[in-house]
Design a protein around this motif. Structure first.
Motif, short mmCIF file in Angstrom:
data_model
loop_
_atom_site.label_atom_id
_atom_site.label_comp_id
_atom_site.label_asym_id
_atom_site.label_seq_id
_atom_site.Cartn_x
_atom_site.Cartn_y
_atom_site.Cartn_z
N LEU A 36 3.74 14.01 -1.11
CA LEU A 36 3.22 13.35 0.08
C LEU A 36 4.30 13.11 1.13
N GLY A 37 5.50 12.83 0.71
CA GLY A 37 6.55 12.46 1.65
C GLY A 37 6.49 10.97 1.93
N ASP A 38 7.09 10.55 3.02
CA ASP A 38 7.18 9.12 3.34
C ASP A 38 5.79 8.54 3.62
N ILE A 39 5.40 7.59 2.80
CA ILE A 39 4.08 6.96 2.91
C ILE A 39 4.14 5.84 3.93
N VAL A 40 3.18 5.85 4.86
CA VAL A 40 3.19 4.88 5.95
C VAL A 40 1.99 3.93 5.94
N PHE A 41 0.91 4.28 5.21
CA PHE A 41 -0.28 3.43 5.18
C PHE A 41 -1.10 3.77 3.95
N ILE A 42 -1.70 2.72 3.36
CA ILE A 42 -2.57 2.93 2.20
C ILE A 42 -3.82 2.08 2.37
N GLU A 43 -4.97 2.72 2.24
CA GLU A 43 -6.25 2.00 2.24
C GLU A 43 -6.68 1.83 0.79
N LEU A 44 -6.76 0.58 0.35
CA LEU A 44 -7.05 0.26 -1.04
C LEU A 44 -8.50 -0.18 -1.22
N PRO A 45 -9.01 -0.09 -2.45
CA PRO A 45 -10.38 -0.57 -2.70
C PRO A 45 -10.42 -2.10 -2.70
N GLU A 46 -11.59 -2.63 -2.47
CA GLU A 46 -11.79 -4.08 -2.50
C GLU A 46 -12.05 -4.54 -3.93
N PRO A 47 -11.48 -5.67 -4.33
CA PRO A 47 -11.83 -6.23 -5.64
C PRO A 47 -13.35 -6.40 -5.75
N GLY A 48 -13.88 -6.06 -6.90
CA GLY A 48 -15.32 -6.12 -7.13
C GLY A 48 -16.00 -4.77 -6.96
N ALA A 49 -15.32 -3.84 -6.29
CA ALA A 49 -15.90 -2.50 -6.11
C ALA A 49 -16.01 -1.81 -7.46
N ILE B 227 -4.18 7.56 1.05
CA ILE B 227 -2.75 7.39 1.34
C ILE B 227 -2.42 8.26 2.54
N GLU B 228 -1.79 7.63 3.54
CA GLU B 228 -1.34 8.38 4.71
C GLU B 228 0.18 8.44 4.68
N SER B 229 0.68 9.66 4.86
CA SER B 229 2.12 9.86 4.91
C SER B 229 2.47 10.49 6.24
N VAL B 230 3.75 10.73 6.45
CA VAL B 230 4.16 11.39 7.68
C VAL B 230 3.64 12.83 7.71
N LYS B 231 3.27 13.38 6.55
CA LYS B 231 2.77 14.76 6.47
C LYS B 231 1.26 14.86 6.65
N ALA B 232 0.50 13.96 5.98
CA ALA B 232 -0.95 14.09 5.95
C ALA B 232 -1.60 12.85 5.35
N ALA B 233 -2.91 12.83 5.38
CA ALA B 233 -3.68 11.80 4.68
C ALA B 233 -4.26 12.45 3.43
N SER B 234 -4.22 11.73 2.31
CA SER B 234 -4.72 12.27 1.05
C SER B 234 -5.59 11.24 0.35
N GLU B 235 -6.64 11.74 -0.27
CA GLU B 235 -7.51 10.88 -1.07
C GLU B 235 -6.91 10.73 -2.46
N VAL B 236 -7.08 9.55 -3.02
CA VAL B 236 -6.70 9.29 -4.41
C VAL B 236 -8.00 9.02 -5.16
N TYR B 237 -8.17 9.68 -6.29
CA TYR B 237 -9.41 9.58 -7.05
C TYR B 237 -9.20 8.75 -8.31
N SER B 238 -10.23 8.03 -8.68
CA SER B 238 -10.14 7.17 -9.85
C SER B 238 -10.18 8.02 -11.12
N PRO B 239 -9.18 7.88 -11.98
CA PRO B 239 -9.16 8.67 -13.21
C PRO B 239 -10.17 8.20 -14.25
N ILE B 240 -10.69 7.00 -14.07
CA ILE B 240 -11.68 6.43 -14.99
C ILE B 240 -12.69 5.62 -14.20
#
Length: 124
Positions: free
Chosen positions: A32-45, A56-69
């Protein structure tokens, strides 16, 4: 289960009692490179395995993170609002993204252990 378990999308899960700590791997943060912003889930979701956990937004791109469980978000790492680079500095420590109450422990069995994940990354 001891240690972390990993996905092919470079997320990890670490059990702390009945709670799963979820984040991205060192390999992922490097890509990802240098991470500049992260949008997190809300508790209770409620998240399904493979569903969007964070962005996750980095200086390169925005990427989705998927729940492994599947599970319910019991905490999000709000410290990342002010220090998103913590994911770059310590992805498996202070750079965790969310903590989930596990819905189905059997889902953990389908994830890679550390040796399998290391071999997977080396094959890329």
């Amino acid at each position: 289960m001891s240690g972390e378990r990993y996905t092919k999308d470079h997320e990890y899960v670490r059990l702390e009692g009945e709670i799963a700590v979820v984040g991205v791997t060192d390999y992922a943060q490097t890509q990802l490179g240098d991470i500049v912003f992260i949008e997190l889930p809300e508790p209770g979701a409620r998240l399904d395995k493979g569903g969007q956990l964070a962005t996750i937004e980095s200086v390169k791109a925005a990427s989705e993170v998927y729940s492994p469980i599947s599970g319910e978000v019991v905490a999000a790492n709000d410290a990342l609002d002010d220090e998103p680079a913590s994911v770059n500095e310590d992805p498996l420590g202070k750079g965790w993204l969310a903590k989930l109450r596990i819905a189905d422990a059997a889902e953990l069995e389908g994830l890679m252990d550390e040796d399998a994940y290391r071999a997977f990354v080396e094959s890329l």
